[in-house]
Design an enzyme around this catalytic site. Structure first.
Site, PDB file in Angstrom:
ATOM      1  N   ILE A   1       0.828  -1.200   0.000  1.00 14.54           N
ATOM      2  CA  ILE A   1       0.000   0.000   0.000  1.00 14.54           C
ATOM      3  C   ILE A   1       0.867   1.256   0.000  1.00 14.54           C
ATOM      4  O   ILE A   1       0.611   2.213  -0.740  1.00 14.54           O
ATOM      5  CB  ILE A   1      -0.958   0.003   1.204  1.00 14.54           C
ATOM      6  CG1 ILE A   1      -1.897  -1.207   1.147  1.00 14.54           C
ATOM      7  CG2 ILE A   1      -1.778   1.298   1.235  1.00 14.54           C
ATOM      8  CD1 ILE A   1      -2.755  -1.390   2.385  1.00 14.54           C
TER       9      ILE A   1
ATOM     10  N   LEU B   1      12.916  -2.631   4.354  1.00 12.61           N
ATOM     11  CA  LEU B   1      13.029  -3.653   3.306  1.00 12.61           C
ATOM     12  C   LEU B   1      12.952  -5.071   3.862  1.00 12.61           C
ATOM     13  O   LEU B   1      13.347  -6.031   3.183  1.00 12.61           O
ATOM     14  CB  LEU B   1      14.309  -3.470   2.483  1.00 12.61           C
ATOM     15  CG  LEU B   1      14.453  -2.131   1.742  1.00 12.61           C
ATOM     16  CD1 LEU B   1      15.727  -2.133   0.892  1.00 12.61           C
ATOM     17  CD2 LEU B   1      13.227  -1.851   0.875  1.00 12.61           C
TER      18      LEU B   1
ATOM     19  N   GLY C   1       9.293  -5.007   2.359  1.00 17.13           N
ATOM     20  CA  GLY C   1       9.183  -4.153   1.187  1.00 17.13           C
ATOM     21  C   GLY C   1      10.245  -4.484   0.155  1.00 17.13           C
ATOM     22  O   GLY C   1      11.166  -5.265   0.398  1.00 17.13           O
TER      23      GLY C   1
ATOM     24  N   ALA D   1       3.887   1.622   7.857  1.00 21.73           N
ATOM     25  CA  ALA D   1       4.751   0.567   8.389  1.00 21.73           C
ATOM     26  C   ALA D   1       4.073  -0.138   9.564  1.00 21.73           C
ATOM     27  O   ALA D   1       3.532   0.504  10.463  1.00 21.73           O
ATOM     28  CB  ALA D   1       6.078   1.164   8.846  1.00 21.73           C
TER      29      ALA D   1
ATOM     30  N   SER E   1      -6.947  -0.726  10.861  1.00 18.48           N
ATOM     31  CA  SER E   1      -7.372  -1.987  10.257  1.00 18.48           C
ATOM     32  C   SER E   1      -8.726  -2.435  10.769  1.00 18.48           C
ATOM     33  O   SER E   1      -9.090  -2.167  11.923  1.00 18.48           O
ATOM     34  CB  SER E   1      -6.336  -3.078  10.577  1.00 18.48           C
ATOM     35  OG  SER E   1      -6.804  -4.360  10.208  1.00 18.48           O
TER      36      SER E   1
ATOM     37  N   TYR F   1      -1.999  -8.447  16.284  1.00 18.29           N
ATOM     38  CA  TYR F   1      -2.057  -7.442  15.222  1.00 18.29           C
ATOM     39  C   TYR F   1      -3.244  -6.511  15.424  1.00 18.29           C
ATOM     40  O   TYR F   1      -3.106  -5.284  15.373  1.00 18.29           O
ATOM     41  CB  TYR F   1      -2.161  -8.149  13.870  1.00 18.29           C
ATOM     42  CG  TYR F   1      -2.336  -7.227  12.683  1.00 18.29           C
ATOM     43  CD1 TYR F   1      -1.231  -6.689  12.039  1.00 18.29           C
ATOM     44  CD2 TYR F   1      -3.604  -6.919  12.179  1.00 18.29           C
ATOM     45  CE1 TYR F   1      -1.373  -5.848  10.934  1.00 18.29           C
ATOM     46  CE2 TYR F   1      -3.761  -6.081  11.087  1.00 18.29           C
ATOM     47  CZ  TYR F   1      -2.650  -5.556  10.468  1.00 18.29           C
ATOM     48  OH  TYR F   1      -2.815  -4.735   9.384  1.00 18.29           O
TER      49      TYR F   1
ATOM     50  N   LYS G   1      -3.027  -2.555  16.335  1.00 21.44           N
ATOM     51  CA  LYS G   1      -3.650  -1.557  15.462  1.00 21.44           C
ATOM     52  C   LYS G   1      -4.667  -0.722  16.244  1.00 21.44           C
ATOM     53  O   LYS G   1      -4.810   0.483  16.000  1.00 21.44           O
ATOM     54  CB  LYS G   1      -4.333  -2.239  14.277  1.00 21.44           C
ATOM     55  CG  LYS G   1      -3.380  -2.683  13.183  1.00 21.44           C
ATOM     56  CD  LYS G   1      -2.776  -1.491  12.450  1.00 21.44           C
ATOM     57  CE  LYS G   1      -2.009  -1.895  11.217  1.00 21.44           C
ATOM     58  NZ  LYS G   1      -1.399  -0.749  10.512  1.00 21.44           N
TER      59      LYS G   1
ATOM     60  N   ARG H   1      -9.771 -22.090   9.366  1.00 20.01           N
ATOM     61  CA  ARG H   1      -8.878 -21.602  10.411  1.00 20.01           C
ATOM     62  C   ARG H   1      -9.655 -21.411  11.696  1.00 20.01           C
ATOM     63  O   ARG H   1     -10.761 -20.850  11.690  1.00 20.01           O
ATOM     64  CB  ARG H   1      -8.255 -20.270   9.993  1.00 20.01           C
ATOM     65  CG  ARG H   1      -7.223 -20.374   8.895  1.00 20.01           C
ATOM     66  CD  ARG H   1      -6.587 -19.029   8.613  1.00 20.01           C
ATOM     67  NE  ARG H   1      -7.565 -18.063   8.120  1.00 20.01           N
ATOM     68  CZ  ARG H   1      -7.294 -16.786   7.868  1.00 20.01           C
ATOM     69  NH1 ARG H   1      -6.086 -16.321   8.095  1.00 20.01           N
ATOM     70  NH2 ARG H   1      -8.225 -15.978   7.404  1.00 20.01           N
TER      71      ARG H   1
ATOM     72  N   GLY I   1     -11.242 -19.821  14.771  1.00 16.73           N
ATOM     73  CA  GLY I   1     -11.563 -18.446  15.119  1.00 16.73           C
ATOM     74  C   GLY I   1     -11.754 -17.517  13.938  1.00 16.73           C
ATOM     75  O   GLY I   1     -11.837 -16.302  14.119  1.00 16.73           O
TER      76      GLY I   1
END
Length: 338
Positions: free
Chosen positions: A48, A68, A71, A107, A149, A173, A177, A298, A300
């Site tokens: 993105i 990187l 990326g 990031a 997110s 995650y 977020k 998967r 959950g």
């Protein structure tokens, strides 16, 4: 030891490779009021972030900041400055933010799955680094547009999901977020910092290369074009709201120029598609003989997810322009050309 004024890893960009250039040239983005501004894109060599950088490079002074780790150097647009550094490098990050008028903070940890395996690193890269960005921006008075997110919502109580819905993330995650999302708005309320949090739903498009943590669309497309079985987890009746990366860029440009700061917005289409139908559509577009096969679901996994998009439309002036049908066709074309 104090870091030098100009980090040794700063350099003018090289021209992108042909396949990456094609990925970023599919949609034309208006520069809005950012013409001539100094723009920093963290994670700007990733999926993105690189689309944002390419959209603005012809019109603004763009700096791409990326370690990187995930990326790719070839994603950096010609004419942009490039800083190869980790967002956890406080000195490098502060210098980069201090030189910017607007920061697009992309990031973060790559995915939910990776965060489950590496929760401490997820916190450091996603939550703690965001706080560092905001603190540096507070000192330099730069606007921050933050990548949040849909993972912050967890298992939704009902759909479509408004921004006011309960926040019950089910992964490190999502939790990280959520912390970043809250911090962005807190910094606006406490310090008057101009911030906007964009809650991305399922982003896809050219340039999203498949891998262990890649989005389902890029995985399906690569499987189909390779003539391999398209693997669907569970019965395939789970639904998602997929938003094309070009529309995500448009939302970021709106957020960078809006007066409606200190807010969070869903970035999505407001429409859902089942994973099974997604696989079938990719199968059709790819002219593939690949069968669709099912494997275990998967644990959950969220059953249904679709966003309510009225706030983004009414306050941010953002509406998606690319349908799932058109976006999938563009994505398959890019993979085929690559």
């Amino acid at each position: 030891m104090d870091a030098p004024d100009t980090p040794p890893h700063r350099a003018a960009s090289e021209p992108p490779s042909a396949d990456q250039s094609t990925a970023h040239d599919l949609v034309e983005y208006p520069p809005g009021d950012l013409r001539g501004d100094r723009v920093l894109v963290t994670g700007g060599a990733g999926f993105i972030g690189s689309h944002i950088a390419h959209a603005l490079a012809p019109h603004a002074e763009v700096t791409v900041y990326d370690s990187l780790v995930s990326g790719n150097r070839s994603n950096v647009p010609a004419g942009a400055e490039f800083v190869e550094a980790d967002v956890r490098d406080g000195d490098a990050l502060e210098r980069a933010v201090d030189a910017a008028d607007v920061v697009f903070h992309e990031a973060a940890m790559v995915s939910v799955g990776q965060s489950v395996e590496e929760p401490t690193e997820s916190h450091d890269v996603t939550a703690e680094a965001t706080l560092s960005v905001l603190e540096a921006a507070r000192r330099s008075e730069a606007r921050v547009v933050l990548a949040s997110s849909a993972a912050i919502y967890g298992q939704p109580e009902a759909t479509p999901i408004p921004e006011s819905a309960a926040k019950t993330p089910t992964s490190p995650y999502g939790l990280d977020k959520l912390a970043a999302d809250h911090y962005a708005r807190l910094y606006h309320d406490l310090y008057g910092l101009e911030t906007v949090a964009l809650r991305y739903f399922n982003v896809y498009g050219p340039g999203q290369t498949p891998g262990e943590y890649a989005g389902v669309i890029s995985v399906f497309v690569e499987q189909a074009l390779a003539g391999e079985p398209i693997t669907v987890e569970g019965d395939g009746e789970q639904t998602r709201d997929f938003v094309y990366v070009g529309d995500v860029v448009r939302a970021n440009l709106r957020a960078a120029t809006t007066d409606a700061v200190g807010e969070a917005y869903n970035v999505a289409t407001g429409e859902s598609i089942s994973i099974r139908r997604l696989a079938e559509r990719i199968q059709e577009l790819s002219d593939a003989d690949s069968p669709i096969v099912h494997r275990d679901a998967r644990p959950g996994d969220i059953r249904h997810s679709v966003a309510e998009t009225e706030r983004a439309r009414d306050r941010l002036g953002f509406e998606p322009a690319v349908s799932v049908s058109d976006g999938l066709a563009r994505t398959v074309e890019w993979f085929r050309d690559r």
